[in-house]
Design an enzyme around this catalytic site. Structure first.
Site, PDB file in Angstrom:
ATOM      1  N   ASP A   1       0.948  -1.167   0.020  1.00  0.00           N
ATOM      2  CA  ASP A   1      -0.009  -0.114  -0.017  1.00  0.00           C
ATOM      3  C   ASP A   1       0.709   1.383   0.135  1.00  0.00           C
ATOM      4  O   ASP A   1       1.859   1.387   0.517  1.00  0.00           O
ATOM      5  CB  ASP A   1      -0.887   0.084   1.441  1.00  0.00           C
ATOM      6  CG  ASP A   1      -2.257   1.016   1.130  1.00  0.00           C
ATOM      7  OD1 ASP A   1      -2.385   1.504   0.036  1.00  0.00           O
ATOM      8  OD2 ASP A   1      -2.548   1.399   2.043  1.00  0.00           O
TER       9      ASP A   1
ATOM     10  N   ASN B   1       0.980   3.338  -3.003  1.00  0.00           N
ATOM     11  CA  ASN B   1       1.411   3.888  -4.400  1.00  0.00           C
ATOM     12  C   ASN B   1       0.966   4.955  -4.764  1.00  0.00           C
ATOM     13  O   ASN B   1       1.738   5.813  -5.391  1.00  0.00           O
ATOM     14  CB  ASN B   1       1.306   2.639  -5.453  1.00  0.00           C
ATOM     15  CG  ASN B   1       1.608   1.227  -5.116  1.00  0.00           C
ATOM     16  OD1 ASN B   1       2.780   1.214  -4.257  1.00  0.00           O
ATOM     17  ND2 ASN B   1       0.957   0.265  -5.830  1.00  0.00           N
TER      18      ASN B   1
ATOM     19  N   ASN C   1     -11.035  -2.554  -4.635  1.00  0.00           N
ATOM     20  CA  ASN C   1     -10.398  -1.869  -5.468  1.00  0.00           C
ATOM     21  C   ASN C   1     -10.961  -1.389  -6.842  1.00  0.00           C
ATOM     22  O   ASN C   1     -10.845  -0.427  -7.273  1.00  0.00           O
ATOM     23  CB  ASN C   1      -8.863  -2.181  -5.582  1.00  0.00           C
ATOM     24  CG  ASN C   1      -7.950  -2.107  -4.373  1.00  0.00           C
ATOM     25  OD1 ASN C   1      -6.982  -2.920  -4.179  1.00  0.00           O
ATOM     26  ND2 ASN C   1      -8.188  -1.015  -3.597  1.00  0.00           N
TER      27      ASN C   1
ATOM     28  N   ARG D   1     -12.464   2.291  -7.830  1.00  0.00           N
ATOM     29  CA  ARG D   1     -11.528   3.200  -8.041  1.00  0.00           C
ATOM     30  C   ARG D   1     -11.922   3.536  -9.300  1.00  0.00           C
ATOM     31  O   ARG D   1     -12.565   2.943 -10.178  1.00  0.00           O
ATOM     32  CB  ARG D   1     -10.025   2.713  -8.048  1.00  0.00           C
ATOM     33  CG  ARG D   1      -9.798   2.476  -6.628  1.00  0.00           C
ATOM     34  CD  ARG D   1      -7.932   2.266  -6.578  1.00  0.00           C
ATOM     35  NE  ARG D   1      -7.786   1.854  -4.988  1.00  0.00           N
ATOM     36  CZ  ARG D   1      -6.635   2.113  -4.554  1.00  0.00           C
ATOM     37  NH1 ARG D   1      -5.675   2.648  -5.410  1.00  0.00           N
ATOM     38  NH2 ARG D   1      -6.295   2.042  -3.436  1.00  0.00           N
TER      39      ARG D   1
ATOM     40  N   SER E   1      -7.781  -4.533   5.838  1.00  0.00           N
ATOM     41  CA  SER E   1      -8.015  -4.012   4.569  1.00  0.00           C
ATOM     42  C   SER E   1      -8.598  -5.355   3.749  1.00  0.00           C
ATOM     43  O   SER E   1      -8.391  -5.530   2.807  1.00  0.00           O
ATOM     44  CB  SER E   1      -7.254  -3.324   3.716  1.00  0.00           C
ATOM     45  OG  SER E   1      -7.156  -2.030   4.293  1.00  0.00           O
TER      46      SER E   1
HETATM   47  C1  IPE Z   1      -5.182  -2.579   0.277  1.00  0.00           C
HETATM   48  O1  IPE Z   1      -4.975  -1.202   0.088  1.00  0.00           O
HETATM   49  C2  IPE Z   1      -5.228  -3.382  -0.880  1.00  0.00           C
HETATM   50  C3  IPE Z   1      -3.879  -3.536  -1.482  1.00  0.00           C
HETATM   51  C4  IPE Z   1      -3.010  -3.083  -1.246  1.00  0.00           C
HETATM   52  C5  IPE Z   1      -4.038  -4.297  -2.737  1.00  0.00           C
HETATM   53  P1  IPE Z   1      -6.249  -0.139  -0.220  1.00  0.00           P
HETATM   54  O2  IPE Z   1      -5.562   1.195  -0.286  1.00  0.00           O
HETATM   55  O3  IPE Z   1      -7.082  -0.649  -1.103  1.00  0.00           O
HETATM   56  O4  IPE Z   1      -6.869  -0.009   1.343  1.00  0.00           O
HETATM   57  P2  IPE Z   1      -7.734   1.012   2.201  1.00  0.00           P
HETATM   58  O5  IPE Z   1      -8.870   1.330   1.186  1.00  0.00           O
HETATM   59  O6  IPE Z   1      -6.795   1.996   2.583  1.00  0.00           O
HETATM   60  O7  IPE Z   1      -8.224   0.192   3.343  1.00  0.00           O
HETATM   61  C1  IPE Z   2      -1.997   0.146  -3.269  1.00  0.00           C
HETATM   62  O1  IPE Z   2      -1.669   1.709  -3.311  1.00  0.00           O
HETATM   63  C2  IPE Z   2      -2.166  -0.366  -4.594  1.00  0.00           C
HETATM   64  C3  IPE Z   2      -3.590  -0.929  -4.694  1.00  0.00           C
HETATM   65  C4  IPE Z   2      -4.366  -0.730  -4.016  1.00  0.00           C
HETATM   66  C5  IPE Z   2      -3.841  -1.198  -5.799  1.00  0.00           C
HETATM   67  P1  IPE Z   2      -2.830   2.788  -3.383  1.00  0.00           P
HETATM   68  O2  IPE Z   2      -3.229   2.720  -4.703  1.00  0.00           O
HETATM   69  O3  IPE Z   2      -3.665   2.213  -2.299  1.00  0.00           O
HETATM   70  O4  IPE Z   2      -2.010   3.957  -2.786  1.00  0.00           O
HETATM   71  P2  IPE Z   2      -2.524   5.087  -1.700  1.00  0.00           P
HETATM   72  O5  IPE Z   2      -2.897   4.175  -0.406  1.00  0.00           O
HETATM   73  O6  IPE Z   2      -3.635   5.756  -2.407  1.00  0.00           O
HETATM   74  O7  IPE Z   2      -1.395   5.561  -1.515  1.00  0.00           O
HETATM   75 MG    MG Z   3      -4.012   2.249  -0.473  1.00  0.00          MG
END
Ligand code: IPE
Ligand code: IPE
Ligand code: MG
Length: 248
Positions: free
Chosen positions: A15, A17, A63, A66, A197
């Protein structure tokens, strides 16, 4: 790190990114790209340390909410990553990783068919590898996984193969995507969030949790070392009154 205190299974929630990219004024997609590089780096490092099972959380069942452009970019990254791994045959032979994909990967499900075909191909190609099991969680949700295990048992009960009152914890475990693997001893979540999560909910019953503010694309072997050192100092009791160190 001696073998006594090395986890048998580490789960990693990749998480942060998006925030990594935003901090640099880049589109979120760039963060996901950098996240793939971090995955390759950490997977290699952990496998070389001798961790038998690794599970990386790549995309959750939640996810999909999004924006379509971000979801599409992540799917394209999966395609690219799979293509480039397929091309590196000699390297794959040497690594001896058995790649497995866990999550809702039904043919009529949400993951595009061409990606599913590539995932299956990767699993088949690596099926005989014996150094490290690498589970990659794609369209994965822990609650959905438990539901699917329960549905399987309900079916078997309806068919008269099993009796509800005689169901065991093992029956449920047998229906999970990680059946036959040790449960995660250690779960790592970078990015500052203090939650699971929907990751490995059943399997994490007695996992040690390690959180860090590092964003996933910045995650380095030194951070894994920190997590492993913290893990080795934990007293795991599994409900008993005796302090037990790390791995049972
Ligand atoms: C958890 O991260 C899922 C992955 C890293 C694939 P999220 O970014 O989706 O989690 P929340 O929404 O902050 O709980
Ligand atoms: C994790 O990083 C990747 C996925 C959940 C696919 P995020 O995209 O959730 O990154 P943040 O949490 O918004 O920084
Ligand atoms: Mg995230």
């Amino acid at each position: 790190m001696n073998h006594q205190t090395l986890p048998r299974h580490i789960g990693i929630i990749m998480d942060g990114n998006g925030r990594w990219a935003q901090q640099r004024g880049l589109p979120r997609t760039e963060g996901h790209k950098a996240g793939v590089e971090a995955f390759e780096r950490i997977c290699e490092y952990a496998a070389d340390l001798g961790v038998p099972v690794l599970t990386f959380y790549a995309f959750s069942t939640e996810n999909w909410v999004r924006p379509p452009q971000e979801v599409g970019a992540i799917m394209d990254l999966f395609r690219r990553q799979l293509n480039s791994t397929e091309r590196r045959q000699a390297e794959n032979e040497q690594k001896r990783w058995r790649i497995r994909y866990i999550g809702d990967l039904r043919e009529d499900g949400a993951v595009p068919a061409d990606i599913l075909a590539r995932l299956r191909n990767m699993e088949t190609q690596s099926a005989d590898k014996d150094k490290t099991v690498v589970n990659i969680a794609v369209n994965y949700g822990g609650q959905q996984e438990i539901l699917s295990a329960a549905q399987r048992l309900a079916r078997l009960c309806c068919e008269g193969v099993l009796v509800p009152e005689e169901l065991t914890l093992q029956n449920i475990e047998d229906g999970l995507t990680t059946a036959g693997q040790p449960p995660p001893d250690l779960i790592i979540r970078p990015s500052g969030e203090l939650r699971l999560s929907n990751f490995l909910l059943w399997q994490s019953a007695y996992a040690e949790l390690w959180f860090s503010n590092i964003l996933w694309p910045d995650f380095a072997p030194a951070h894994l070392d920190q997590a492993l050192a913290a893990y080795a100092r934990r007293n795991r009791r599994f409900g008993s009154s005796n302090a037990r160190q790390a791995t049972p």
